[in-house]
Design a protein around this motif. Structure first.
Motif, short mmCIF file in Angstrom:
data_model
loop_
_atom_site.label_atom_id
_atom_site.label_comp_id
_atom_site.label_asym_id
_atom_site.label_seq_id
_atom_site.Cartn_x
_atom_site.Cartn_y
_atom_site.Cartn_z
N VAL A 162 -12.19 -30.97 -17.33
CA VAL A 162 -13.15 -31.42 -18.23
C VAL A 162 -13.60 -33.19 -18.13
N TRP A 163 -14.67 -33.27 -18.16
CA TRP A 163 -15.18 -34.62 -18.08
C TRP A 163 -14.72 -35.50 -19.37
N VAL A 164 -14.03 -36.39 -19.27
CA VAL A 164 -13.82 -37.43 -20.25
C VAL A 164 -14.33 -38.65 -20.16
N GLY A 165 -15.33 -38.90 -21.05
CA GLY A 165 -16.16 -40.01 -20.87
C GLY A 165 -15.74 -41.02 -22.34
N ALA A 166 -15.06 -40.55 -23.46
CA ALA A 166 -14.91 -41.09 -24.73
C ALA A 166 -13.41 -41.96 -24.35
N PHE A 167 -13.46 -43.18 -23.74
CA PHE A 167 -12.08 -43.64 -23.86
C PHE A 167 -12.53 -45.31 -23.74
N LYS A 214 -18.80 -19.38 -22.66
CA LYS A 214 -19.91 -20.28 -22.17
C LYS A 214 -20.76 -20.92 -23.32
N ARG A 215 -20.78 -22.18 -23.23
CA ARG A 215 -21.40 -23.16 -24.21
C ARG A 215 -22.81 -23.02 -24.35
N PRO A 216 -23.46 -23.07 -25.31
CA PRO A 216 -25.07 -22.94 -25.50
C PRO A 216 -25.76 -24.07 -24.65
N ARG A 217 -26.87 -23.70 -24.33
CA ARG A 217 -27.78 -24.74 -23.62
C ARG A 217 -29.27 -24.61 -24.15
N ARG A 218 -30.06 -25.73 -23.96
CA ARG A 218 -31.38 -25.66 -24.38
C ARG A 218 -31.87 -24.79 -23.68
N LYS A 260 -19.62 -20.13 -13.74
CA LYS A 260 -17.94 -19.98 -14.22
C LYS A 260 -17.41 -21.22 -14.87
N ARG A 261 -18.03 -22.38 -14.43
CA ARG A 261 -17.51 -23.67 -14.90
C ARG A 261 -17.86 -23.79 -16.46
N ARG A 262 -16.47 -24.32 -17.08
CA ARG A 262 -16.40 -24.46 -18.37
C ARG A 262 -15.52 -25.71 -18.70
N SER A 263 -15.67 -26.50 -19.56
CA SER A 263 -14.94 -27.46 -19.81
C SER A 263 -13.58 -26.97 -20.21
N VAL A 264 -12.35 -27.18 -19.69
CA VAL A 264 -11.23 -26.79 -20.15
C VAL A 264 -10.12 -27.74 -20.89
N ARG A 265 -9.56 -27.53 -21.89
CA ARG A 265 -8.83 -28.39 -22.60
C ARG A 265 -7.54 -28.15 -22.90
N ARG A 266 -6.87 -27.00 -22.20
CA ARG A 266 -5.53 -26.53 -22.33
C ARG A 266 -5.29 -26.40 -20.76
N ASP A 286 -6.69 -40.25 -28.05
CA ASP A 286 -5.65 -39.42 -27.99
C ASP A 286 -6.05 -38.05 -27.57
N GLN A 287 -6.79 -37.92 -26.49
CA GLN A 287 -7.22 -36.63 -25.83
C GLN A 287 -6.08 -36.03 -25.20
N ASP A 288 -5.21 -35.35 -25.72
CA ASP A 288 -3.76 -34.88 -25.16
C ASP A 288 -3.93 -34.16 -24.08
N PHE A 289 -4.92 -33.45 -23.55
CA PHE A 289 -5.09 -32.74 -22.28
C PHE A 289 -4.91 -33.43 -21.02
N ILE A 290 -5.26 -34.93 -21.32
CA ILE A 290 -5.21 -35.85 -20.21
C ILE A 290 -3.40 -35.65 -19.70
C1 LIG Z 1 -20.47 -37.95 -19.75
C2 LIG Z 1 -19.71 -36.82 -20.38
C3 LIG Z 1 -18.67 -37.25 -21.30
C4 LIG Z 1 -18.01 -36.41 -21.82
N1 LIG Z 1 -16.79 -36.88 -22.61
C5 LIG Z 1 -15.87 -35.76 -23.18
C6 LIG Z 1 -14.94 -36.35 -23.74
O1 LIG Z 1 -14.56 -37.54 -23.77
N2 LIG Z 1 -13.90 -35.26 -24.22
C7 LIG Z 1 -14.23 -34.02 -23.97
O2 LIG Z 1 -13.36 -33.32 -24.64
N3 LIG Z 1 -15.30 -33.45 -23.48
C8 LIG Z 1 -16.09 -34.50 -22.70
N4 LIG Z 1 -17.24 -33.76 -22.13
C9 LIG Z 1 -17.57 -32.70 -21.94
C10 LIG Z 1 -18.32 -31.93 -22.73
O3 LIG Z 1 -18.39 -31.83 -24.16
C11 LIG Z 1 -18.93 -30.63 -22.23
O4 LIG Z 1 -19.43 -30.50 -20.74
C12 LIG Z 1 -19.85 -29.99 -23.04
O5 LIG Z 1 -19.65 -29.70 -24.24
C13 LIG Z 1 -20.51 -28.63 -22.46
O6 LIG Z 1 -19.64 -27.54 -22.42
P1 LIG Z 1 -19.20 -27.17 -20.89
O7 LIG Z 1 -18.65 -28.26 -19.85
O8 LIG Z 1 -18.04 -26.06 -21.19
O9 LIG Z 1 -20.48 -26.35 -20.37
C14 LIG Z 1 -18.13 -35.05 -21.55
C15 LIG Z 1 -18.98 -34.54 -20.72
C16 LIG Z 1 -19.86 -35.42 -20.10
C17 LIG Z 1 -20.81 -35.01 -19.04
#
Ligand SMILES: Cc1cc2nc3c(=O)[nH]c(=O)nc-3n(C[C@H](O)[C@H](O)[C@H](O)COP(=O)(O)O)c2cc1C
Length: 171
Positions: free
Chosen positions: A120-125, A157-161, A9-15, A65-69
């Motif tokens: 959502v995991w944010v690593g870009a900062f 659901k986002r694609p995977r290998r 069920k987990r997805r990255s959510v940005r809203r 500027d990732q506004d969802f933060i």
């Molecule tokens: C180390 C890492 C850094 C990430 N950085 C960002 C980010 O800065 N911004 C963002 O929107 N998503 C970020 N993500 C989320 C990924 O884009 C997301 O997990 C991936 O596209 C797969 O989508 P899903 O989580 O919905 O399965 C990051 C995920 C990881 C694990």
């Protein structure tokens, strides 16, 4: 929820909805984080909870500027603290601390789903900017920002290998 159901069920959510998470949900998230494995059980990371509008705005700016933060009611910032790793050289300590912080963040993402929340995991900062905004001690390094709240979108659901690409060898 079953673990595999949570994982699926987990997805990255940005809203996110304009709705706070409860203290009970936060407590459960922190318990899940605190259950994560860590090298030598040193738990070489620290958490900073960011919910004030001003600080969230600054964080979002430092994260390109990732506004969802700003939108999310709660952000958990996972910071590696290599000083908690005893008796190892600095390079290994930093490696362990970043890995510990990352595993803890992954636990939080799964626990959030079980609590009806999304993240959502944010690593870009910019590390230096986030350290300054949060006034972090110099040895801590922010590894991940995790905005958490109620989803206001339902991403697919986002694609995977394929698994046979993932597994390179079975020897
Ligand atoms: C180390 C890492 C850094 C990430 N950085 C960002 C980010 O800065 N911004 C963002 O929107 N998503 C970020 N993500 C989320 C990924 O884009 C997301 O997990 C991936 O596209 C797969 O989508 P899903 O989580 O919905 O399965 C990051 C995920 C990881 C694990």
């Amino acid at each position: 929820m079953e673990l595999f159901e949570v994982i699926a069920k987990r997805r990255s959510v940005r809203r996110f909805k304009d709705k706070p998470i409860s203290e009970e949900q936060l407590g459960k998230l922190l318990e899940a984080i605190n259950s994560a494995p860590s090298a030598h059980n040193a738990q070489a990371y620290e958490l900073v909870l960011v919910e004030s509008p001003d600080k969230k705005k600054e964080l979002a700016k430092a994260a390109l500027d990732q506004d969802f933060i700003e939108e999310a009611p709660m952000n958990i910032v996972f910071c590696a603290n290599p000083l908690r790793v005893r008796g190892k050289d600095l390079e290994r300590a930093v490696d362990y601390a970043k890995t510990d912080a990352s595993i803890a963040c992954a636990y939080a993402q799964l626990a959030a789903v079980d609590l009806g929340l999304s993240s959502v995991w944010v690593g870009a900062f910019y590390r230096d900017e986030v350290s300054m905004i949060l006034d972090l001690p110099k040895d801590w390094e922010p590894v991940a920002i995790l905005p958490i709240g109620y989803a206001d979108e339902n991403p697919p659901k986002r694609p995977r290998r394929p698994l046979d690409d993932l597994v390179k060898r079975r020897i």
